[in-house]
Design a protein around this motif. Structure first.
Motif, PDB file in Angstrom:
ATOM      1  N   LYS A  99       0.929  -1.199  -0.200  1.00 47.75           N
ATOM      2  CA  LYS A  99       0.093   0.055   0.125  1.00 47.75           C
ATOM      3  C   LYS A  99       0.803   1.231   0.092  1.00 47.75           C
ATOM      4  CE  LYS A  99      -3.060   1.441   3.400  1.00 47.75           C
ATOM      5  NZ  LYS A  99      -3.703   0.992   4.752  1.00 47.75           N
ATOM      6  N   ARG A 100       1.802   1.139   0.997  1.00 46.44           N
ATOM      7  CA  ARG A 100       2.864   2.349   0.915  1.00 46.44           C
ATOM      8  C   ARG A 100       3.329   2.508  -0.380  1.00 46.44           C
ATOM      9  NH1 ARG A 100       7.790   3.900   2.222  1.00 46.44           N
ATOM     10  NH2 ARG A 100       8.504   1.716   1.971  1.00 46.44           N
ATOM     11  N   LYS A 101       4.120   1.482  -1.135  1.00 48.50           N
ATOM     12  CA  LYS A 101       4.641   1.735  -2.318  1.00 48.50           C
ATOM     13  C   LYS A 101       3.718   2.385  -3.281  1.00 48.50           C
ATOM     14  CE  LYS A 101       8.775  -1.258  -2.155  1.00 48.50           C
ATOM     15  NZ  LYS A 101       8.845  -2.580  -1.877  1.00 48.50           N
ATOM     16  N   PHE A 102       2.648   1.651  -3.370  1.00 49.02           N
ATOM     17  CA  PHE A 102       1.368   2.046  -4.445  1.00 49.02           C
ATOM     18  C   PHE A 102       1.151   3.632  -4.121  1.00 49.02           C
ATOM     19  CE2 PHE A 102      -3.275   2.916  -5.058  1.00 49.02           C
ATOM     20  CZ  PHE A 102      -3.344   2.511  -6.477  1.00 49.02           C
ATOM     21  N   LEU A 103       0.945   4.015  -3.012  1.00 48.50           N
ATOM     22  CA  LEU A 103       0.525   5.482  -2.692  1.00 48.50           C
ATOM     23  C   LEU A 103       1.805   6.482  -2.947  1.00 48.50           C
ATOM     24  CD1 LEU A 103      -1.403   5.159   0.873  1.00 48.50           C
ATOM     25  CD2 LEU A 103      -1.889   6.513  -1.247  1.00 48.50           C
ATOM     26  N   SER A 104       2.902   5.969  -2.751  1.00 51.00           N
ATOM     27  CA  SER A 104       4.098   6.772  -2.943  1.00 51.00           C
ATOM     28  C   SER A 104       4.175   7.016  -4.284  1.00 51.00           C
ATOM     29  CB  SER A 104       5.279   6.337  -2.302  1.00 51.00           C
ATOM     30  OG  SER A 104       5.902   5.510  -3.127  1.00 51.00           O
ATOM     31  N   HIS A 105       3.978   5.799  -5.264  1.00 49.96           N
ATOM     32  CA  HIS A 105       3.989   5.995  -6.823  1.00 49.96           C
ATOM     33  C   HIS A 105       2.893   6.623  -7.368  1.00 49.96           C
ATOM     34  CE1 HIS A 105       4.538   4.630 -10.694  1.00 49.96           C
ATOM     35  NE2 HIS A 105       3.272   4.429 -10.796  1.00 49.96           N
ATOM     36  N   ILE A 106       1.829   6.647  -6.697  1.00 44.87           N
ATOM     37  CA  ILE A 106       0.661   7.442  -7.194  1.00 44.87           C
ATOM     38  C   ILE A 106       0.934   8.825  -6.690  1.00 44.87           C
ATOM     39  CG2 ILE A 106      -1.866   8.097  -6.468  1.00 44.87           C
ATOM     40  CD1 ILE A 106      -1.866   5.725  -8.399  1.00 44.87           C
ATOM     41  N   SER A 107       1.249   9.065  -5.683  1.00 43.65           N
ATOM     42  CA  SER A 107       1.630  10.573  -5.088  1.00 43.65           C
ATOM     43  C   SER A 107       2.590  11.327  -5.853  1.00 43.65           C
ATOM     44  CB  SER A 107       2.106  10.644  -3.817  1.00 43.65           C
ATOM     45  OG  SER A 107       3.491  10.520  -3.705  1.00 43.65           O
ATOM     46  N   HIS A 108       3.663  10.622  -6.422  1.00 40.78           N
ATOM     47  CA  HIS A 108       4.782  11.103  -7.474  1.00 40.78           C
ATOM     48  C   HIS A 108       3.994  11.436  -8.905  1.00 40.78           C
ATOM     49  CE1 HIS A 108       8.556  11.883  -9.239  1.00 40.78           C
ATOM     50  NE2 HIS A 108       8.131  11.112 -10.100  1.00 40.78           N
ATOM     51  N   GLU A 109       3.172  10.524  -9.029  1.00 40.70           N
ATOM     52  CA  GLU A 109       2.460  10.630 -10.465  1.00 40.70           C
ATOM     53  C   GLU A 109       1.577  11.900 -10.319  1.00 40.70           C
ATOM     54  OE1 GLU A 109       2.791   8.781 -13.525  1.00 40.70           O
ATOM     55  OE2 GLU A 109       4.438   8.057 -12.324  1.00 40.70           O
ATOM     56  N   ILE A 110       0.954  11.924  -9.229  1.00 40.15           N
ATOM     57  CA  ILE A 110      -0.143  13.344  -9.085  1.00 40.15           C
ATOM     58  C   ILE A 110       0.804  14.454  -8.964  1.00 40.15           C
ATOM     59  CG2 ILE A 110      -1.908  14.289  -7.647  1.00 40.15           C
ATOM     60  CD1 ILE A 110      -2.721  11.517  -7.080  1.00 40.15           C
ATOM     61  N   SER A 111       1.839  14.514  -7.930  1.00 39.05           N
ATOM     62  CA  SER A 111       2.390  15.797  -7.703  1.00 39.05           C
ATOM     63  C   SER A 111       3.234  16.268  -8.950  1.00 39.05           C
ATOM     64  CB  SER A 111       3.515  15.462  -6.738  1.00 39.05           C
ATOM     65  OG  SER A 111       3.037  14.844  -5.807  1.00 39.05           O
ATOM     66  N   THR A 112       3.700  15.466  -9.848  1.00 44.32           N
ATOM     67  CA  THR A 112       4.485  16.211 -10.876  1.00 44.32           C
ATOM     68  C   THR A 112       3.453  17.199 -11.941  1.00 44.32           C
ATOM     69  OG1 THR A 112       5.505  14.226 -11.110  1.00 44.32           O
ATOM     70  CG2 THR A 112       5.937  15.555 -13.020  1.00 44.32           C
ATOM     71  N   PRO A 113       2.295  16.491 -12.420  1.00 37.28           N
ATOM     72  CA  PRO A 113       1.708  17.622 -13.101  1.00 37.28           C
ATOM     73  C   PRO A 113       0.971  18.866 -12.086  1.00 37.28           C
ATOM     74  CG  PRO A 113       0.275  15.421 -12.942  1.00 37.28           C
ATOM     75  CD  PRO A 113       1.895  15.150 -12.094  1.00 37.28           C
TER      76      PRO A 113
END
Ligand code: ADP
Length: 441
Positions: free
Chosen positions: A84-98
């Motif tokens: 869950k942590r890895k998934f969230l950190s991946h998603i957060s990166h994907e969201i934060s960039t744009p």
């Protein structure tokens, strides 16, 4: 599922085991009484023995399978939390960039760098900027929750002055308080003892509490106060806001708990902030609670551990013991101020100086302690050549630091001796220092 629900599962299975052990105990007592009465037949003895053995084996089996099950659950939970942590950190990166580029573009248009915009455009762009900020915060909060759940939240404690830290946070939040016509005031005395906490996480606690107070206070003021209580500092954020009903005061620290707001001007949150800061406060060894009266206001209080300071003699003895056992060399410095008598609040001045020294030398220093008008310091493995560098660094720090309790014409003097070269006991080291030429700082 989280660790709490796993914990509950473990408690449930303890109950039948206790009942079985109780049964075994009763059976033993019955045998004993029958034995005393002399009525113990061979058949009865065999039957009782078999019954007790069966009960104990059964209890043992439940206990064993229960433990195995819990171990499996724990392992599974750890893996799923990590995923869950890895998934969230991946998603957060994907969201934060744009989002970052969106925020930058909006700011460029908003501040007029790309040409003039009218008031109405400004208003809507400002709302868009606020919304982007809210999404950023949501991502941060979700990441924090998953870090806390999987136990990977990092806390790096260091000695800090809470008044300085709070003032920095409040400067940033002053703008949003003023926009609502609220008075945001710090009443934290500068000379409270330093606390041993993680800087960023403590900023997060204060930011969250002050931000909530601004959000839930339609008019009046918000004060941040602090006092010393045993080995802790009690820091409170006090507002004159809408307050909280007694039945909600415990629950608001739960994950996703929110109170339904009647007022339409209050932006709905996510009910995560208080849950996160409670975990951080507890990880730093403190507690957090709220006292509130609906319609009058709320007082959120949390505690922070004070940096332990020891007596001169005790710490010197410790340094010598460690030096002897580990075969390590150290240099003992004595720092003295001449017009100590003129300083009003001596205890507070000592704390301020102690904090300054700790900050100057970072982790390479052990403050030996403070006694009368002298401060002792131990520095491990400091070669004679490096002493000059250390003294000039100290001189600079003392010169540029604005001591609030120090008279203008103060002078500091410093002298030192090396262990074991100049002496192998505290007494000989101190004698050696007295005989040495002092340097004015
Ligand atoms: P949120 O993002 O909803 O503000 P929090 O965990 O920070 O989440 O707060 C949980 C709830 O506690 C809020 O929804 C609010 O109802 C209540 N609350 C928090 N701080 C205050 C305050 N200073 N005054 C009144 N209510 C508050």
């Amino acid at each position: 599922m989280n660790y709490q629900s796993l914990e509950n599962k473990v408690h449930h299975t303890r109950y039948p085991i206790s009942v079985l052990f109780l049964l075994a105990l009763i059976s033993l007592a019955a045998i004993f009484i029958t034995f005393i009465q002399g009525a113990l037949s061979k058949n009865y003895l065999i039957f009782s023995f078999l019954l007790i053995s069966f009960i104990l084996i059964y209890a043992g089996w439940i206990f064993h399978s229960d433990k195995q099950g819990n171990l499996k659950l724990q392992k599974g939970l750890k893996i799923s939390n990590e995923k869950k942590r890895k998934f969230l950190s991946h998603i957060s990166h994907e969201i934060s960039t744009p989002l970052t580029s969106l925020q930058e573009s909006l700011s460029l248009v908003l501040d007029g760098s790309l040409g003039e915009i009218n008031e109405q455009q400004k208003k809507f762009l400002a709302i868009a900027c606020q919304s982007v900020k809210r999404v950023f915060r949501l991502v941060d909060e979700l990441l924090d929750v998953s870090r806390i759940e999987s136990g990977v939240i990092k806390i790096s404690p260091q000695p800090l002055n809470i008044a300085v830290l709070a003032r920095g946070v409040m400067q940033i939040m002053q703008d949003s308080a003023e926009k609502k016509g609220l008075n945001l005031i710090s009443l934290i005395p500068f000379h409270l003892p330093p606390v041993m906490v993680d800087q960023d996480r403590t900023i997060q606690i204060l930011t969250n509490l002050i931000d909530n107070s601004i959000k839930y206070t339609p008019e009046g003021k918000i004060e941040v106060v602090a006092e010393e209580k045993e080995n802790f500092l009690k820091v409170s954020v006090v507002d004159t806001g809408i307050g909280i009903l007694a039945q909600d005061t415990k629950k608001i620290f739960d994950e996703f708990y929110q109170i339904k707001q009647e007022r339409s001007d209050v932006f709905p949150g996510r009910g995560l902030g208080l849950n996160i800061i409670k975990s951080i406060v507890e990880r730093q060894g403190g507690k957090i609670w709220v006292e509130s009266e609906p319609g009058k206001g709320s007082k959120f209080t949390f505690t922070l551990p004070i940096v332990p300071s020891s007596s001169f003699q005790h710490l010197l003895d410790e340094a010598i013991r460690f030096g002897r056992e580990e075969g390590k060399m150290f240099t003992l410095f004595l720092l003295e101020t001449k017009n100590f008598e003129e300083i009003g609040q001596k205890e507070e001045f000592k704390r301020e100086l102690e904090l300054l020294l700790k900050e100057t030398m970072r982790n390479s220093i052990d403050i030996v302690g403070i006694e009368k008008d002298k401060i002792g310091m131990v520095i491990w493995h400091l070669s004679e050549e490096k002493i000059g560098f250390f003294i000039s660094r100290l001189k600079n720090r003392i010169k540029t630091h604005k001591f609030s309790q120090l008279p203008l014409k103060s002078t500091f003097k410093i002298a030192w001796a090396h262990f074991p070269e100049d002496g192998r006991s505290g007494e000989t080291l101190l004698k050696k220092i007295e005989g040495k030429r002092e340097i004015n700082l």
